[in-house]
Design a protein around this motif. Structure first.
Motif, PDB file in Angstrom:
ATOM      1  N   PRO A 240       0.715  -1.200  -0.152  1.00 56.54           N
ATOM      2  CA  PRO A 240      -0.139   0.133   0.101  1.00 56.54           C
ATOM      3  C   PRO A 240       0.947   1.334   0.082  1.00 56.54           C
ATOM      4  O   PRO A 240       0.384   2.541  -0.187  1.00 56.54           O
ATOM      5  N   ILE A 241       2.084   1.098   0.330  1.00 54.77           N
ATOM      6  CA  ILE A 241       3.019   2.227   0.292  1.00 54.77           C
ATOM      7  C   ILE A 241       3.536   2.807  -1.266  1.00 54.77           C
ATOM      8  O   ILE A 241       3.311   3.998  -1.468  1.00 54.77           O
ATOM      9  N   ASP A 242       4.143   1.775  -2.040  1.00 56.20           N
ATOM     10  CA  ASP A 242       4.552   1.930  -3.494  1.00 56.20           C
ATOM     11  C   ASP A 242       3.905   1.370  -4.581  1.00 56.20           C
ATOM     12  O   ASP A 242       4.312   1.719  -5.561  1.00 56.20           O
ATOM     13  N   GLY A 243       2.883   0.563  -4.238  1.00 59.77           N
ATOM     14  CA  GLY A 243       2.346  -0.171  -5.341  1.00 59.77           C
ATOM     15  C   GLY A 243       3.145  -1.467  -5.856  1.00 59.77           C
ATOM     16  O   GLY A 243       3.020  -1.922  -6.772  1.00 59.77           O
ATOM     17  N   GLY A 288      -2.116  -1.906   7.166  1.00 61.11           N
ATOM     18  CA  GLY A 288      -2.477  -0.534   6.533  1.00 61.11           C
ATOM     19  C   GLY A 288      -1.260   0.341   6.705  1.00 61.11           C
ATOM     20  O   GLY A 288      -1.085   1.390   5.988  1.00 61.11           O
ATOM     21  N   ASP A 289      -0.233   0.031   7.597  1.00 61.41           N
ATOM     22  CA  ASP A 289       0.825   0.737   7.549  1.00 61.41           C
ATOM     23  C   ASP A 289       2.200   0.519   6.612  1.00 61.41           C
ATOM     24  O   ASP A 289       3.138   0.934   6.870  1.00 61.41           O
ATOM     25  N   GLY A 290       1.951  -0.714   5.791  1.00 65.18           N
ATOM     26  CA  GLY A 290       2.775  -1.162   4.783  1.00 65.18           C
ATOM     27  C   GLY A 290       3.825  -2.205   5.662  1.00 65.18           C
ATOM     28  O   GLY A 290       4.724  -2.508   5.041  1.00 65.18           O
ATOM     29  N   LEU A 291       3.599  -2.668   6.636  1.00 70.01           N
ATOM     30  CA  LEU A 291       4.262  -3.786   7.103  1.00 70.01           C
ATOM     31  C   LEU A 291       3.973  -4.992   6.642  1.00 70.01           C
ATOM     32  O   LEU A 291       2.611  -5.349   6.301  1.00 70.01           O
ATOM     33  N   LEU A 292       4.959  -5.824   6.079  1.00 78.63           N
ATOM     34  CA  LEU A 292       4.734  -7.013   5.495  1.00 78.63           C
ATOM     35  C   LEU A 292       4.855  -8.320   6.240  1.00 78.63           C
ATOM     36  O   LEU A 292       5.721  -8.530   7.180  1.00 78.63           O
ATOM     37  N   ILE A 333      -4.964  -9.940   6.632  1.00 76.70           N
ATOM     38  CA  ILE A 333      -5.341  -9.032   7.749  1.00 76.70           C
ATOM     39  C   ILE A 333      -6.459  -8.182   7.496  1.00 76.70           C
ATOM     40  O   ILE A 333      -6.722  -7.613   6.150  1.00 76.70           O
ATOM     41  N   ASP A 334      -7.228  -7.859   8.693  1.00 71.83           N
ATOM     42  CA  ASP A 334      -8.601  -7.248   8.428  1.00 71.83           C
ATOM     43  C   ASP A 334      -8.291  -5.511   8.484  1.00 71.83           C
ATOM     44  O   ASP A 334      -6.969  -5.119   8.808  1.00 71.83           O
ATOM     45  N   ALA A 335      -9.155  -4.681   8.281  1.00 78.64           N
ATOM     46  CA  ALA A 335      -9.006  -3.230   8.591  1.00 78.64           C
ATOM     47  C   ALA A 335      -8.523  -2.872   9.886  1.00 78.64           C
ATOM     48  O   ALA A 335      -7.946  -1.743   9.897  1.00 78.64           O
ATOM     49  N   GLU A 336      -8.873  -3.502  10.840  1.00 77.13           N
ATOM     50  CA  GLU A 336      -8.237  -3.070  12.250  1.00 77.13           C
ATOM     51  C   GLU A 336      -6.875  -3.789  12.628  1.00 77.13           C
ATOM     52  O   GLU A 336      -6.416  -3.594  13.573  1.00 77.13           O
ATOM     53  N   GLY A 337      -6.275  -4.369  11.437  1.00 79.08           N
ATOM     54  CA  GLY A 337      -4.783  -4.764  11.596  1.00 79.08           C
ATOM     55  C   GLY A 337      -4.727  -6.206  12.173  1.00 79.08           C
ATOM     56  O   GLY A 337      -3.541  -6.666  12.595  1.00 79.08           O
ATOM     57  N   HIS A 338      -5.945  -6.820  12.544  1.00 81.59           N
ATOM     58  CA  HIS A 338      -5.678  -8.176  12.982  1.00 81.59           C
ATOM     59  C   HIS A 338      -5.126  -9.191  11.865  1.00 81.59           C
ATOM     60  O   HIS A 338      -5.659  -9.021  10.768  1.00 81.59           O
TER      61      HIS A 338
END
Length: 398
Positions: A240-243, A288-292, A333-338
């Motif tokens: 989500p950071i750079d595609g 959502g923060d771009g962590l893999l 991963i869901d929208a809440e980061g779970h």
């Protein structure tokens, strides 16, 4: 039991209701002692709706149509009493109750302040499997060892039907809308994991031809790439950071990175048990923060990397207890980061830091060798699990 997606059909009921006589169209008052609540549930799966039917009668025992005199209300675990509509349809009087919050709910059905026989009542809302899509076969809506799964912006489910050599697009009720096939490659197209770009292009892994195949949502081929680098592509995700397109290479023990035009950028990883190394990397997903997050299959753990692909932390170890893994594969991963992780025969839910929260499925659900997972964005959220050995998709509500 019907789900929320079929709510418009719920007035037809969830099962046969005993009917011994016709409605009497008169102005007779309701006689509470002659009435009854037919099928108040004791347990309701979260995310589903149950229709509770009533026999409404006058003092002579004749069934009458008088819903305007009937009051119904429900109290959820975290709210005050809320009145709900009493409906009439197809000569049946009923209310619809929604299981949206886990816990014990209370219900009442009254006339002039008097309870119907069978009221008040209680029912528990529990998490669990709400439905199954598909069955073994080659027809539309059937599967042969399905593998990957994702959900598009319209809520349609895109599934990699691996041994039928196709992608299937299903609506949210599991009905087949479209089949996508490709015949221009050296070997038959065998899709694995799949993801969708912001411009609605499908990026699907073709494990036989060792490539990424890009198409639009109509199935028109756009490009393929990765043959020079990929040994055994397993999981795919878009940053989500750079595609950038990330592909886990099972037998390459690494993560390959490309841009969306298919230009290879770099890889990281390597075979081993140390931090940042892999023994058969499988499912991958970004938060959502771009962590893999990467399922490290034979190291029985999930590894987490920052936006510069540097190791941050890992969680899990070999075992069958909560929070442990037996060859983790699918990851979502869901929208809440779970974090949702599938291993040999179960699905577990974790916080973003790796703390175990719950098991999504139960032993009685019969999941066998689940592969990929997807999470919907609707309410209540659904967890879609590809049950590959049973040739189906199982839908859970958490």
């Amino acid at each position: 039991m019907e789900t929320l997606d079929n709510k418009e059909q719920l007035g037809l009921g969830v099962g046969p209701v005993p009917v011994t006589d016709n409605y009497i169209m008169n102005n007779s008052p309701v006689c509470v002692s002659q009435c009854s609540v037919e099928n108040a549930p004791t347990t309701l799966v979260k995310g589903t709706v149950e229709s509770i039917f009533m026999q409404v009668r006058d003092a002579s025992g004749d069934r009458i149509r008088s819903p305007q005199e009937i009051k119904a209300r429900i109290r959820k675990p975290d709210t005050a009493w809320v009145e709900i509509e009493v409906e009439e349809k197809n000569d049946k009087t009923f209310i619809n109750v929604l299981g949206c919050i886990e816990g014990v709910h209370q219900g009442e059905i009254t006339v002039a302040g008097q309870h119907f026989p069978g009221s008040p009542f209680e029912f528990s809302v529990v998490r669990g499997m709400v439905r199954t899509f598909g069955a073994p076969g080659r027809g539309e809506g059937q599967f042969r060892y399905p593998w990957g799964i994702t959900v598009d912006r319209n809520g349609d489910v895109i599934t990699a039907d691996r041994y039928n050599d196709r992608l299937q697009i299903l609506d949210k009720n599991g009905n087949c809308k479209k089949l996508i096939t490709f015949s221009q490659f050296q070997h038959p197209f065998k899709p694995g994991d799949i993801t969708i770009s912001d411009d609605n292009h499908y990026f699907s892994l073709d494990y036989i031809n060792k490539q990424v195949v890009v198409s639009d949502d109509e199935g028109t081929f756009i490009r393929s790439f990765g043959k020079e680098e990929l040994k055994d592509p397993y999981g795919i995700a878009i940053s989500p950071i750079d595609g950038a397109v990330y592909v886990s290479d099972w037998e390459g023990y690494s993560i390959r990175i490309y841009n969306q035009f298919g230009i290879y950028t770099k890889s990281f990883g390597g075979k081993g048990k140390k931090e940042g190394q892999f023994l058969y990397p499988s499912g991958i997903a970004f938060n959502g923060d771009g962590l893999l997050f990467v399922s490290d299959n034979c190291n029985h753990r999930v590894q987490v990397f920052d936006v510069c692909n540097q190791f941050l932390y890992s969680f899990g170890c070999y075992g069958s207890n909560n929070g442990e893994f037996n060859c983790p594969k699918g990851l979502a991963i869901d929208a809440e980061g779970h974090i949702y992780v599938s291993d040999y025969n179960r699905i577990q839910k974790f916080t973003s830091s790796g703390r175990f929260l719950s098991r999504v499925d139960r032993d009685s659900d019969g999941i066998s060798l689940p592969t990929c997972i997807a999470v919907t964005s609707d309410d209540p959220q659904k967890v879609l699990v590809v049950d590959s050995s049973n040739h189906c998709i199982k839908v859970f509500v958490e």
